[in-house]
Design an enzyme around this catalytic site. Structure first.
Site, PDB file in Angstrom:
ATOM      1  N   ARG A  94     -33.643  31.942   3.231  1.00  0.00           N
ATOM      2  CA  ARG A  94     -33.683  32.754   1.889  1.00  0.00           C
ATOM      3  C   ARG A  94     -34.730  33.706   1.921  1.00  0.00           C
ATOM      4  NH1 ARG A  94     -34.388  27.127  -1.010  1.00  0.00           N
ATOM      5  NH2 ARG A  94     -34.696  26.516   1.061  1.00  0.00           N
ATOM      6  N   GLY A 134     -32.766  18.737  10.781  1.00  0.00           N
ATOM      7  CA  GLY A 134     -33.287  17.910   9.533  1.00  0.00           C
ATOM      8  C   GLY A 134     -35.041  17.546   9.736  1.00  0.00           C
TER       9      GLY A 134
HETATM   10  C1  UD1 Z   1     -37.920  18.718   1.786  1.00  0.00           C
HETATM   11  C2  UD1 Z   1     -37.843  17.394   1.518  1.00  0.00           C
HETATM   12  C3  UD1 Z   1     -37.914  17.318  -0.084  1.00  0.00           C
HETATM   13  C4  UD1 Z   1     -39.135  17.568  -0.753  1.00  0.00           C
HETATM   14  C5  UD1 Z   1     -39.459  19.321  -0.164  1.00  0.00           C
HETATM   15  C6  UD1 Z   1     -40.618  19.611  -0.537  1.00  0.00           C
HETATM   16  C7  UD1 Z   1     -36.567  16.397   3.117  1.00  0.00           C
HETATM   17  C8  UD1 Z   1     -35.181  15.744   3.497  1.00  0.00           C
HETATM   18  N1  UD1 Z   1     -36.609  16.747   2.042  1.00  0.00           N
HETATM   19  O1  UD1 Z   1     -36.943  19.656   1.168  1.00  0.00           O
HETATM   20  O2  UD1 Z   1     -37.757  15.838  -0.296  1.00  0.00           O
HETATM   21  O3  UD1 Z   1     -39.160  17.717  -2.296  1.00  0.00           O
HETATM   22  O4  UD1 Z   1     -39.375  19.413   1.044  1.00  0.00           O
HETATM   23  O5  UD1 Z   1     -40.863  21.035  -0.443  1.00  0.00           O
HETATM   24  O6  UD1 Z   1     -37.490  16.247   4.004  1.00  0.00           O
HETATM   25  N2  UD1 Z   1     -37.892  22.005   9.084  1.00  0.00           N
HETATM   26  C9  UD1 Z   1     -37.939  21.718  10.459  1.00  0.00           C
HETATM   27  N3  UD1 Z   1     -36.951  21.355  11.140  1.00  0.00           N
HETATM   28  C10 UD1 Z   1     -35.675  20.965  10.331  1.00  0.00           C
HETATM   29  C11 UD1 Z   1     -35.672  21.117   8.989  1.00  0.00           C
HETATM   30  C12 UD1 Z   1     -36.557  21.479   8.500  1.00  0.00           C
HETATM   31  O7  UD1 Z   1     -39.171  22.179  11.139  1.00  0.00           O
HETATM   32  O8  UD1 Z   1     -34.761  20.574  11.078  1.00  0.00           O
HETATM   33  C13 UD1 Z   1     -39.086  22.336   8.467  1.00  0.00           C
HETATM   34  C14 UD1 Z   1     -39.132  23.686   7.668  1.00  0.00           C
HETATM   35  O9  UD1 Z   1     -39.127  24.606   8.492  1.00  0.00           O
HETATM   36  C15 UD1 Z   1     -39.885  23.392   6.743  1.00  0.00           C
HETATM   37  C16 UD1 Z   1     -39.956  21.872   6.323  1.00  0.00           C
HETATM   38  O10 UD1 Z   1     -39.599  21.271   7.452  1.00  0.00           O
HETATM   39  O11 UD1 Z   1     -41.381  23.983   6.944  1.00  0.00           O
HETATM   40  C17 UD1 Z   1     -39.256  21.620   5.178  1.00  0.00           C
HETATM   41  O12 UD1 Z   1     -37.959  21.962   5.377  1.00  0.00           O
HETATM   42  P1  UD1 Z   1     -36.887  22.529   4.117  1.00  0.00           P
HETATM   43  O13 UD1 Z   1     -35.423  22.546   4.741  1.00  0.00           O
HETATM   44  O14 UD1 Z   1     -37.641  23.487   3.252  1.00  0.00           O
HETATM   45  O15 UD1 Z   1     -36.923  21.265   3.140  1.00  0.00           O
HETATM   46  P2  UD1 Z   1     -36.629  21.072   1.614  1.00  0.00           P
HETATM   47  O16 UD1 Z   1     -35.017  21.160   1.412  1.00  0.00           O
HETATM   48  O17 UD1 Z   1     -37.541  22.014   0.786  1.00  0.00           O
HETATM   49 CA    CA Z   2     -38.921  23.838   1.663  1.00  0.00          CA
END
Ligand code: UD1
Ligand code: CA
Length: 458
Positions: A18, A81
């Site tokens: 985004r 994830g």
């Molecule tokens: C996540 C939480 C949600 C919470 C929110 C708070 C989960 C499933 N959901 O959602 O409950 O309310 O954060 O902000 O955990 N990332 C990785 N590898 C991956 C996926 C993500 O390193 O495979 C990192 C992203 O770079 C980021 C963080 O994890 O720094 C969170 O990931 P994001 O996809 O933003 O999660 P949300 O949908 O915001």
């Molecule tokens: Ca996030």
């Protein structure tokens, strides 16, 4: 709090779709530092003995930026994830037996005290997993905290939530404390049977509950701390909140600001009491400003030291320079790297300096270029003077000794030494060294032809 056995995981592998950026999201700057530097700073303040950063998207760029920070990197090749990211991170924590903090690289406003309290709760409850939650007005998009008789039993993501669950206003901030030995086997059990077909770290809560392990939670006092940066509007908002925090700390320590909302100060800038900063000033990097200075509007100062009682007038740009006490600079002066003003100097409007060591009380008040130069004490540089330091191939030095008076519109064709006490006549092009106490002049003598205009008209 037992910090001797505290580890941390920083999730930084996501693409940041985004942001619509060719740069990794976690490297976008906030108050002079990449976003991911903030959680990293927290792990240091808390005394974490081991910090693992999960990198994936543009991993090499991210690793480059934090290569000297002491963190360990693990590579998440596919972003399956947050749960998968933690599984990958665990490779670096195999033998770890203490508490592991789970932080997100895109949550830059979190404060140390908040984490300290959370770790305290987690450790005194001997919990398997603790989650930091927040009460928000609009919970849309966040994971919801599901409780049974007040006890937290699971976290449900927006996309998996029922209509009833969507009404829950207590949300998951994404920050967890994990008890390493008991969490490790649970991590193996995460699956991706959900709406997004992702491995969710949030499922750790229901897994722990099912196993009869203790789950605790802490509610965030200031919701703003949990703000995640997912797009440029949130980035601007995070920058503005960070700015408010930084400026407030300076003001409470004795710095006056005309308009803190339009004053941009990087996180590690140091300013001493009774300095006054006008609107629209930018202070970057390692800048240090001593007491009783005035910094006028539109000035930008980077990686520089400004001594006590300096007056920096509007629109000046100062980079990589050292100014000792009571210098008067600008308006619209450009002090480039390697400038050293020894004190009580005046560098006036439209003067540019570079690699210039300028002795006590020496001044250049208007329209000059002083580069690769060393000036003694009490030198006066007349308006429009230029050090011609570059011959197209090499740079050469100009040395001007104490008490030299330079007339306006002089060019010094370097390399050159102008001996002490000399005087350079206005309009001269100086190409040879000048001995001390002399007058140097190099301009064609003025010619007068009487009545020339009248004769021409005829
Ligand atoms: C996540 C939480 C949600 C919470 C929110 C708070 C989960 C499933 N959901 O959602 O409950 O309310 O954060 O902000 O955990 N990332 C990785 N590898 C991956 C996926 C993500 O390193 O495979 C990192 C992203 O770079 C980021 C963080 O994890 O720094 C969170 O990931 P994001 O996809 O933003 O999660 P949300 O949908 O915001
Ligand atoms: Ca996030």
């Amino acid at each position: 709090m037992k910090s001797d056995n505290l580890g941390a995981i920083i999730l930084a592998a996501g693409k940041g779709t985004r942001m619509f950026s060719k740069h990794p999201k976690v490297l976008h700057p906030i108050a002079g530092y990449p976003m991911a530097a903030y959680p990293l700073k927290l792990t240091r303040k808390l005394g974490c003995t081991k910090t693992v950063m999960v990198v994936g998207h543009e991993a090499d760029l991210v690793k480059d930026v934090f290569s000297d920070s002491g963190v360990e990197f693990v590579h998440q090749h596919e972003q399956l994830g947050t749960g998968h990211a933690v599984q990958v991170a665990w490779e670096g924590l195999q033998k770890f037996s203490g508490t592991v903090l789970l932080l997100c690289a895109d949550v830059p406003l979190l404060q140390r005290e908040t984490l300290e309290k959370m770790i305290e709760t987690h450790q005194s409850a001997n919990a398997c997993v603790s989650v930091l939650t927040a009460e928000v007005e609009n919970p849309y998009g966040y994971g919801r905290i599901v409780r049974d008789n007040g006890k937290i039993v699971s976290i449900v993501e927006e996309k998996d939530a029922s209509t009833e669950q969507k009404k829950i206003t207590e949300i998951n901030t994404g920050i967890f404390a994990l008890q390493a030995p008991t969490v490790a086997p649970l991590l193996q059990q995460l699956d991706n049977n959900n709406a997004q077909q992702e491995y969710y770290i949030t499922d750790i809560i229901s897994l722990a509950t099912r196993e009869g392990l203790s789950v605790s939670s802490a509610v965030l006092a200031d919701v703003a701390e949990s703000m995640g940066v997912n797009d440029r509007a949130q980035l601007a908002s995070a920058c503005s909140q960070m700015r408010t925090r930084i400026n407030r700390a300076h003001m409470l320590a004795g710095v006056s600001m005309e308009d803190p909302a339009s004053t941009y100060i990087d996180a590690d800038v140091c300013i001493e009491a009774d300095t006054y900063i006008q609107a629209g000033v930018h202070l970057h990097g390692t800048t240090h400003i001593e007491a009783d200075c005035i910094i006028e509007s539109g000035t930008v100062i980077s990686d520089s030291h400004i001594g006590a009682r300096c007056f920096i007038r509007s629109g000046s740009n100062i980079e990589g320079s050292t100014l000792e006490q009571q210098c008067n600079v600008g308006p619209m002066a450009h002090l480039r790297p390697g400038t050293h003003l020894r004190g009580f100097n005046k560098i006036g409007n439209f003067v540019e300096t570079k690699k210039a060591d300028i002795g006590l009380r020496s001044q250049a008040s208007h329209l000059s270029y002083i580069g690769d130069a060393e000036l003694g004490e009490d030198v006066n540089i007349g308006c429009g003077t230029i050090t011609c330091n570059y011959d197209g191939v090499n740079k050469h030095k100009t040395t001007i000794e104490d008490n030299v008076f330079v007339g306006s519109d002089t060019q010094f064709v370097a390399p050159l030494t102008i001996g002490r006490n000399s005087l350079i006549g206005a309009g001269s092009t100086i190409t040879k060294d000048v001995p001390p106490d002399s007058l140097a002049l190099s301009r064609a003598e003025q010619k007068i032809v009487p009545g020339w205009r009248k004769k021409r008209k005829k």
